[in-house]
Design an enzyme around this catalytic site. Structure first.
Site, PDB file in Angstrom:
ATOM      1  N   TYR A  33      -5.951   9.510   2.952  1.00  0.00           N
ATOM      2  CA  TYR A  33      -6.597   9.133   4.354  1.00  0.00           C
ATOM      3  C   TYR A  33      -6.633   7.696   4.630  1.00  0.00           C
ATOM      4  O   TYR A  33      -6.634   6.919   3.629  1.00  0.00           O
ATOM      5  CB  TYR A  33      -8.292   9.769   4.238  1.00  0.00           C
ATOM      6  CG  TYR A  33      -9.197   9.170   3.672  1.00  0.00           C
ATOM      7  CD1 TYR A  33      -9.157   9.161   2.141  1.00  0.00           C
ATOM      8  CD2 TYR A  33     -10.301   8.180   4.132  1.00  0.00           C
ATOM      9  CE1 TYR A  33      -9.971   8.400   1.276  1.00  0.00           C
ATOM     10  CE2 TYR A  33     -11.305   7.591   3.447  1.00  0.00           C
ATOM     11  CZ  TYR A  33     -11.100   7.769   2.054  1.00  0.00           C
ATOM     12  OH  TYR A  33     -11.997   7.152   1.277  1.00  0.00           O
ATOM     13  N   ARG A  52      -0.474   1.209   3.968  1.00  0.00           N
ATOM     14  CA  ARG A  52      -1.168   1.600   2.874  1.00  0.00           C
ATOM     15  C   ARG A  52      -1.103   3.337   2.850  1.00  0.00           C
ATOM     16  O   ARG A  52      -0.998   3.885   1.907  1.00  0.00           O
ATOM     17  CB  ARG A  52      -2.641   1.215   2.775  1.00  0.00           C
ATOM     18  CG  ARG A  52      -3.322   1.617   1.401  1.00  0.00           C
ATOM     19  CD  ARG A  52      -4.715   1.150   1.141  1.00  0.00           C
ATOM     20  NE  ARG A  52      -5.705   1.469   2.190  1.00  0.00           N
ATOM     21  CZ  ARG A  52      -6.827   1.140   2.345  1.00  0.00           C
ATOM     22  NH1 ARG A  52      -7.322   0.228   1.362  1.00  0.00           N
ATOM     23  NH2 ARG A  52      -7.571   1.508   3.144  1.00  0.00           N
ATOM     24  N   ARG A 100      -1.979  29.476  -2.360  1.00  0.00           N
ATOM     25  CA  ARG A 100      -2.388  28.617  -3.453  1.00  0.00           C
ATOM     26  C   ARG A 100      -1.591  28.461  -4.892  1.00  0.00           C
ATOM     27  O   ARG A 100      -1.465  29.540  -5.127  1.00  0.00           O
ATOM     28  CB  ARG A 100      -3.876  28.930  -3.838  1.00  0.00           C
ATOM     29  CG  ARG A 100      -4.442  27.937  -4.818  1.00  0.00           C
ATOM     30  CD  ARG A 100      -5.940  28.066  -5.042  1.00  0.00           C
ATOM     31  NE  ARG A 100      -6.708  27.384  -5.947  1.00  0.00           N
ATOM     32  CZ  ARG A 100      -6.661  27.462  -7.311  1.00  0.00           C
ATOM     33  NH1 ARG A 100      -5.938  28.349  -7.660  1.00  0.00           N
ATOM     34  NH2 ARG A 100      -7.219  26.684  -7.992  1.00  0.00           N
ATOM     35  N   LYS A 146      -5.210   6.628  -1.900  1.00  0.00           N
ATOM     36  CA  LYS A 146      -6.599   6.837  -1.001  1.00  0.00           C
ATOM     37  C   LYS A 146      -6.548   8.103  -0.764  1.00  0.00           C
ATOM     38  O   LYS A 146      -6.386   8.666   0.207  1.00  0.00           O
ATOM     39  CB  LYS A 146      -6.411   5.697   0.127  1.00  0.00           C
ATOM     40  CG  LYS A 146      -8.247   5.673   0.713  1.00  0.00           C
ATOM     41  CD  LYS A 146      -7.906   4.561   1.745  1.00  0.00           C
ATOM     42  CE  LYS A 146      -9.326   4.654   2.561  1.00  0.00           C
ATOM     43  NZ  LYS A 146     -10.459   4.461   1.758  1.00  0.00           N
ATOM     44  N   GLU A 178     -15.404  -1.039  -8.944  1.00  0.00           N
ATOM     45  CA  GLU A 178     -15.296  -1.353  -7.265  1.00  0.00           C
ATOM     46  C   GLU A 178     -16.818  -0.778  -7.047  1.00  0.00           C
ATOM     47  O   GLU A 178     -17.522  -0.133  -7.687  1.00  0.00           O
ATOM     48  CB  GLU A 178     -14.228  -0.998  -6.573  1.00  0.00           C
ATOM     49  CG  GLU A 178     -13.650   0.484  -6.593  1.00  0.00           C
ATOM     50  CD  GLU A 178     -12.308   0.951  -6.256  1.00  0.00           C
ATOM     51  OE1 GLU A 178     -12.140   0.243  -5.144  1.00  0.00           O
ATOM     52  OE2 GLU A 178     -11.799   1.898  -6.660  1.00  0.00           O
ATOM     53  N   LEU A 203      -8.976   0.634  -5.525  1.00  0.00           N
ATOM     54  CA  LEU A 203      -8.066   0.583  -4.178  1.00  0.00           C
ATOM     55  C   LEU A 203      -7.901  -0.698  -3.858  1.00  0.00           C
ATOM     56  O   LEU A 203      -8.677  -1.512  -3.716  1.00  0.00           O
ATOM     57  CB  LEU A 203      -9.024   1.436  -3.165  1.00  0.00           C
ATOM     58  CG  LEU A 203      -8.207   1.572  -1.755  1.00  0.00           C
ATOM     59  CD1 LEU A 203      -6.994   2.882  -2.005  1.00  0.00           C
ATOM     60  CD2 LEU A 203      -9.076   2.033  -0.806  1.00  0.00           C
TER      61      LEU A 203
HETATM   62  N1  PDD Z   1     -13.375   3.133   1.929  1.00  0.00           N
HETATM   63  N2  PDD Z   1     -12.484   0.669  -2.492  1.00  0.00           N
HETATM   64  C1  PDD Z   1     -12.842   2.280  -2.300  1.00  0.00           C
HETATM   65  C2  PDD Z   1     -13.062   3.186  -3.508  1.00  0.00           C
HETATM   66  C3  PDD Z   1     -12.905   2.699  -0.866  1.00  0.00           C
HETATM   67  O1  PDD Z   1     -13.202   3.879  -0.576  1.00  0.00           O
HETATM   68  C4  PDD Z   1     -12.491   1.495   0.219  1.00  0.00           C
HETATM   69  C5  PDD Z   1     -12.803   2.132   1.608  1.00  0.00           C
HETATM   70  C6  PDD Z   1     -12.638   0.421  -0.001  1.00  0.00           C
HETATM   71  C7  PDD Z   1     -12.171  -0.624   0.760  1.00  0.00           C
HETATM   72  O2  PDD Z   1     -10.928  -0.461   1.409  1.00  0.00           O
HETATM   73  P1  PDD Z   1     -10.601  -1.047   2.892  1.00  0.00           P
HETATM   74  O3  PDD Z   1     -11.037  -2.575   3.151  1.00  0.00           O
HETATM   75  O4  PDD Z   1      -9.090  -0.704   2.950  1.00  0.00           O
HETATM   76  O5  PDD Z   1     -11.595  -0.346   4.052  1.00  0.00           O
HETATM   77  C8  PDD Z   1     -12.301  -0.005  -1.539  1.00  0.00           C
HETATM   78  C9  PDD Z   1     -13.375   3.679   3.279  1.00  0.00           C
HETATM   79  C10 PDD Z   1     -13.681   2.847   4.296  1.00  0.00           C
HETATM   80  C11 PDD Z   1     -14.215   4.958   3.226  1.00  0.00           C
HETATM   81  O6  PDD Z   1     -13.951   5.841   2.465  1.00  0.00           O
HETATM   82  O7  PDD Z   1     -14.693   5.084   4.311  1.00  0.00           O
END
Ligand code: PDD
Length: 283
Positions: A33, A52, A100, A146, A178, A203
């Site tokens: 996503y 990405r 499945r 992601k 993170e 990420l």
């Molecule tokens: N999340 N690290 C993780 C684990 C994340 O899920 C996200 C983003 C980031 C930051 O990535 P970016 O700057 O590209 O948004 C870092 C999104 C916003 C979410 O899951 O809603």
């Protein structure tokens, strides 16, 4: 008013937007996503999110549902049909619909998009900062992809809520990886920004990339290396970045006030720069 949701080529009222129970996103979290922010009806860092997405797809041998140009056109149409001036666009691609089986099926991917109207510029977190707790990072080993496997981060958020905090920072082998849904940073007493270096452990945030670039342009020193919660507690400031929070100041970690417990100057400045500079290239 019902939103318009995109499902595999159709723009539908949200009540009619449906996906099969045999979709592998539902059965196996076999899906990736992206979340893109929208200000003044324009997308911030769209190219970064699209690139990405393609990388995430490649890493798990999933077919791309369309080209980046088509993706952009669909995002624009969603902004238009939902009259979205400020908020987020969520995009999910799954491997598709098949009986499945752990083996990847050779089917066409499913793609879904929806919008969320909300204030992203004037948020409470930007004004007052957020409190975080530290918890063990129990996620899988490919956090650079992601995927929609978000139960561990959800559990982290719930633990934070239960502790009266806003979010959790995840710790592995003694070092912060993170936040549950954002990249984590500290600002040392000499003003240097420290954030974990890129690897499979975190990420590669699109907001992170932009903020580090703007920091360098503003002559702020950056160290990309792991840091501990102890080091964070001694820091002058702390903050997170993501497409949903931009630069979100952190004012407390595990009950310990960071700096004077107020939103720090570096975080405030970087947030302003990020929003104004990203708006210049928003599409
Ligand atoms: N999340 N690290 C993780 C684990 C994340 O899920 C996200 C983003 C980031 C930051 O990535 P970016 O700057 O590209 O948004 C870092 C999104 C916003 C979410 O899951 O809603």
């Amino acid at each position: 008013m019902s939103r318009t949701v995109y499902v595999n080529g159709d723009y539908l009222p949200e009540e009619d937007a449906k996906i099969s129970v045999f979709d592998r996103g539902f059965l196996m979290a076999d899906a990736v996503y992206e979340v893109t922010s929208v200000i003044d009806g324009k997308m911030l860092d769209f190219a970064g999110h699209a690139t990405r997405l393609m990388r995430s797809l490649g890493e798990i041998d999933m077919k791309a549902p369309c080209s980046i140009d088509e993706l952009e056109a669909i995002h624009r149409e969603m902004i238009k049909r939902n009259d979205l001036t400020e908020g987020l666009i969520y995009l999910q691609v799954t491997r598709g619909i098949a009986d499945r089986d752990f083996v990847y099926p050779d089917v066409e991917p499913s793609m879904v998009l929806f919008t969320q109207a909300k204030s992203v510029v004037n948020s409470l977190i930007a004004k007052h900062g957020m409190k975080v707790i530290s918890i063990p990072d129990i996620r899988w080993g490919r956090r650079d992809i992601k995927t929609v496997q978000l139960l561990a981060p959800s559990m982290g958020k719930m633990a934070a809520k239960a502790a009266g905090a806003d979010d959790a920072w995840l710790v592995e082998d003694g070092f912060v990886t993170e936040g549950t849904s954002n990249n984590a940073y500290i600002v040392k007493q000499d003003g240097t920004i420290v954030t974990r270096d890129l690897s499979h452990d975190i990420l590669s945030g699109i907001t992170r990339e932009a903020v580090l670039r703007f920091a360098a342009e503003a002559q702020i020193k950056v160290e990309e290396r792991p840091f501990t919660i102890e080091e964070a507690k001694q820091a002058k400031e702390a903050f997170v970045t993501s497409a949903t929070t931009f630069v979100g100041p952190v004012v407390e970690i595990d009950g310990v006030m960071i700096g004077d417990g107020k939103v720090g100057d570096t975080a405030r400045r970087l947030r302003e720069i990020y929003i104004s500079e990203s708006l210049k290239t928003a599409i």
